[in-house]
Enzyme design. Structure first.
Site, mmCIF file in Angstrom:
data_model
loop_
_atom_site.group_PDB
_atom_site.id
_atom_site.type_symbol
_atom_site.label_atom_id
_atom_site.label_comp_id
_atom_site.label_asym_id
_atom_site.label_seq_id
_atom_site.Cartn_x
_atom_site.Cartn_y
_atom_site.Cartn_z
ATOM 1 N N SER A 46 1.298 -1.343 -0.193
ATOM 2 C CA SER A 46 -0.464 -0.434 -0.237
ATOM 3 C C SER A 46 0.831 1.171 0.043
ATOM 4 C CB SER A 46 -1.182 -0.481 0.895
ATOM 5 O OG SER A 46 -2.018 1.130 1.279
ATOM 6 N N GLU A 47 0.450 2.090 -1.284
ATOM 7 C CA GLU A 47 1.775 3.016 -1.411
ATOM 8 C C GLU A 47 2.160 4.127 -0.325
ATOM 9 O OE1 GLU A 47 -0.737 2.307 -2.875
ATOM 10 O OE2 GLU A 47 -1.745 4.781 -4.015
ATOM 11 N N ASN A 48 0.832 4.380 0.887
ATOM 12 C CA ASN A 48 1.211 4.806 1.719
ATOM 13 C C ASN A 48 2.426 4.742 3.229
ATOM 14 O OD1 ASN A 48 -1.010 3.058 2.557
ATOM 15 N ND2 ASN A 48 -1.131 3.905 4.307
ATOM 16 N N SER A 88 8.991 3.975 0.572
ATOM 17 C CA SER A 88 7.812 3.680 -0.873
ATOM 18 C C SER A 88 7.906 3.502 -2.213
ATOM 19 C CB SER A 88 6.070 3.864 -0.074
ATOM 20 O OG SER A 88 5.093 2.943 -0.493
#
Lengths: 218, 232, 232, 218
Positions: A46-48, A88
């Protein structure tokens, strides 16, 4: 009949491989996590800043500090890692994620994708989508084949501002599984009961129809 | 080690020197890991004509969204407007200048700003509207955009635990942009949930070394949740 | 989660596929945090014409210095020759091609390689011999050099603890270049002192997430000390 | 008389300020840590990835994994942090270190510095020195005023390959404390018992001698 959202997720899930690191966009892509084949493991990025996203928490375990890129409360699996946004996107931009699945407004025969704004009407922002499509080698776009008004979303040329240029090679719509090669959509599979003619009618961009187009089964 | 004690006693002191027209970098992703009280203090101070750099702009009425509502913001640099209706409305009306920046590029721009790298190349955004006016250059047969670093007059950061020297760790995904923001402010202000003794944090496990931190304050946090999704 | 198990059973398996002429990135600073056994395996394999990217080249007879002695290296990319007599001699005689690279630029080049950034600008080295043949460009009135990313066919890394998924933490200053090297290999091989269970490492405290790691092996380490300085 | 190495370190230590983050190079700069004024605290950054370097360890506490940039075994103080080389040079390149003290072979009136190689003879490599001189606003160079053969190291123009261009503004030699301004060395202090004439004779680059040149006291 057109695929349901869950059927679309099921079809995408067939492209998974054991050991894949996968980034799933908001919406239908998120559902793919529910259909990982038995005996296979994938790890969700998850890119966060979370690698190894788990299921939603129980009400008791909800934690405001543990969310995914859709701002949903989630859990982290054993063996996960959590890091900054720079780290990320280093993973994403550096091509370390094996598969990215994301939605779109339009794609075209050149592999262009538009997904982040409709001028004058809607500005969602690109979020991480521009980085994801630029960084991934393996991307699946999921979307409806045509708009509610019947306008094709598979175009000769995207009309909306692009998210990425020449980066899309695989598209799953509610009607078909297609690849994009040499300036054309190639019809690979059709949804159960959907005719080649219907797909043809709803595809504005150049469509190549191989002799054999198998029907998806679920 | 008095010279390394970064603690300040009030939010007023934490943001002393913040003036109209300044650029403020803010950590957080959505409402997760945002410096709630520092944002509230900017509202209280009524500082105007701010440029805010933050992945999101809070929601209507909370987080940075409060500063939009209060018309304190001239320009936003963000990747995502999303569900913030006022943000979208001010953007579409032209009232607010918005520089939409891809999320990874935004993160990297702040890291670069903190790391003394004035510019870098990325494939993100090539052939899209965000490439307008930017140099495109080929490396190994692929096109890349030149993207310049971002620094701010102030950086506002939300940490979990810190020691008085300003060594900070973040909790879970509340890390997000915070460590990058922390490196890129002329004055970096960190608010945390918990102050620990010097020496209590494992040196190899510190996310933001104190060298980046100018002021530190301990606060209480509401921690709103945007999408409460559960299994039961 | 069998697909994420990065463990291999032998050093031979750890470096399977390493071939003459390849580029190998190696972690470590001096003799601290070097992948001792992976280096020894390269010597055993007798792989030739290597390009090595590493801040130092070990010392005479230990670490990467062994590969120099054994004439397996065509080119070194390093910041420091220092006390390694054979390195200096092969450099001065021209037998070894050496690309001296400032330490911070070297670290950033590997980080960039792993992060999909093909090039970046830095003020380091402007007006010096390392600027020869490189673009200089001004940002905000100051000159900067364009420096390109480094990636390797193999990256060899020394960690402290890892879980089978390849999540790694480093011990003290043995971290140094290791996490950067780990991101920039087509095949990244990590050797560690200790294998821990999946879930044993705190997710927010992992230095190298497993996504960067292709192969993992547990080894025994000599850990030589270059300058043993003590107070008593 | 020319300053001893320890006197040089003592003189440099007078430039410290409470709360400074300081990077000390190998040799004389390292000795500065021994002369931090009472009641003042500085934190030492070692570019291999340590902020908050402490004293050498006891024999029992020696740890191969805890070294400084000179590859010496060291300790870390309470409140230290340890990080990667990329993070370490982000600090340095980003201008977060308050003071850098390092040695040199030559400096010149333009603020150029040469410290890392003598063509055909000696190649130490630049290590972190090029990053340090490019990243710091506040640098003190420590070196002997002249070589053993009496050749000046304070030049009109550096003869050796440069480490950095136009970045040096303060030099402490065994004979004098000088600043570099507008293309000249300015003599600020002289070592105890060292005459202005001796300094003049041993300074090849343009030297400005103010009316008052105080003598250092220790």
């Amino acid at each position: 009949m057109a695929l349901s959202r869950d059927q679309m997720a099921m079809r995408v899930a067939r492209e998974l491989q054991d050991g894949y690191y996968v980034n799933l966009g908001i919406g239908i892509p998120t559902l793919v996590a529910n259909y990982v084949p038995d005996g296979m493991a994938v790890m969700l990025q998850s890119e966060n800043g979370l690698l190894g996203m788990g299921a939603f928490p129980t009400t008791q375990a909800v934690d405001a500090d543990m969310i995914n890129a859709g701002k949903q409360t989630v859990t982290a699996i054993d063996g996960s890692s959590i890091f900054s946004s720079a780290e990320s996107f280093a993973m994403i931009r550096g091509g370390h994620v094996d598969l990215t699945v994301l939605g779109a407004f339009e794609v075209d025969v050149q592999g262009n994708i538009a997904s982040w704004m409709i001028p004058g009407k809607l500005v969602k922002g690109m979020g991480g989508a521009m980085d994801l499509v630029a960084g991934a080698n393996n991307i699946i776009v999921t979307m409806t084949h045509a708009s509610k008004n019947g306008e094709s979303k598979l175009l000769t040329q995207c009309q909306l501002p692009l998210t990425g240029q020449g980066c899309i090679k695989q598209v799953l719509t509610d009607l078909a599984w297609l690849t994009i090669e040499d300036g054309a959509f190639i019809l690979r599979e059709r949804a159960p009961g959907v005719s080649v003619d219907e797909i043809k009618a709803k595809t504005q961009g150049h469509l190549i129809i191989p002799e054999q187009v198998s029907e998806m089964t679920f | 080690m008095a010279g390394f004690n970064k603690l300040v006693n009030s939010y007023e002191a934490a943001l002393a020197g913040l003036e109209d027209g300044m650029t403020v970098l803010a950590g957080g992703f959505g409402l997760c890991g945002i410096p709630e009280n520092l944002i509230a203090e900017i509202k209280r101070k009524q500082t105007k004509h701010l440029t805010l750099v933050s992945n999101n702009c809070g929601v209507d009425g909370f987080g940075l969204g409060m500063l939009l509502e209060n018309r304190q913001v001239d320009k936003m640099v963000s990747s995502y407007v999303g569900e913030n209706a006022l943000f979208e409305q001010q953007l579409l009306s032209g009232e607010l200048e918005v520089e939409l920046t891809p999320q990874g590029t935004l993160a990297e721009k702040m890291r670069a700003g903190g790391a003394g790298i004035p510019a870098f190349y990325t494939a993100t955004g090539v052939g899209t509207p965000i490439a307008d006016g930017k140099e495109t250059r080929r490396f190994n047969g692929r096109g890349y955009l030149l993207e310049e670093a971002i620094t701010g007059d102030f950086a506002i950061v939300k940490g979990w635990k810190a020691d008085p020297y300003g060594n900070v760790i973040y909790r879970h995904t509340a890390q997000n942009f915070n460590p990058l923001v922390a490196t890129a402010g002329k004055i970096t202000v960190v608010e945390v949930e918990e102050l620990v003794e010097v020496g209590e944090l494992d040196p190899a496990q510190i996310h933001t070394p104190g060298i980046y931190v100018d002021r530190l304050i301990v606060g209480m946090f509401e921690k709103r949740i945007e999408n409460r999704t559960v299994t039961d």
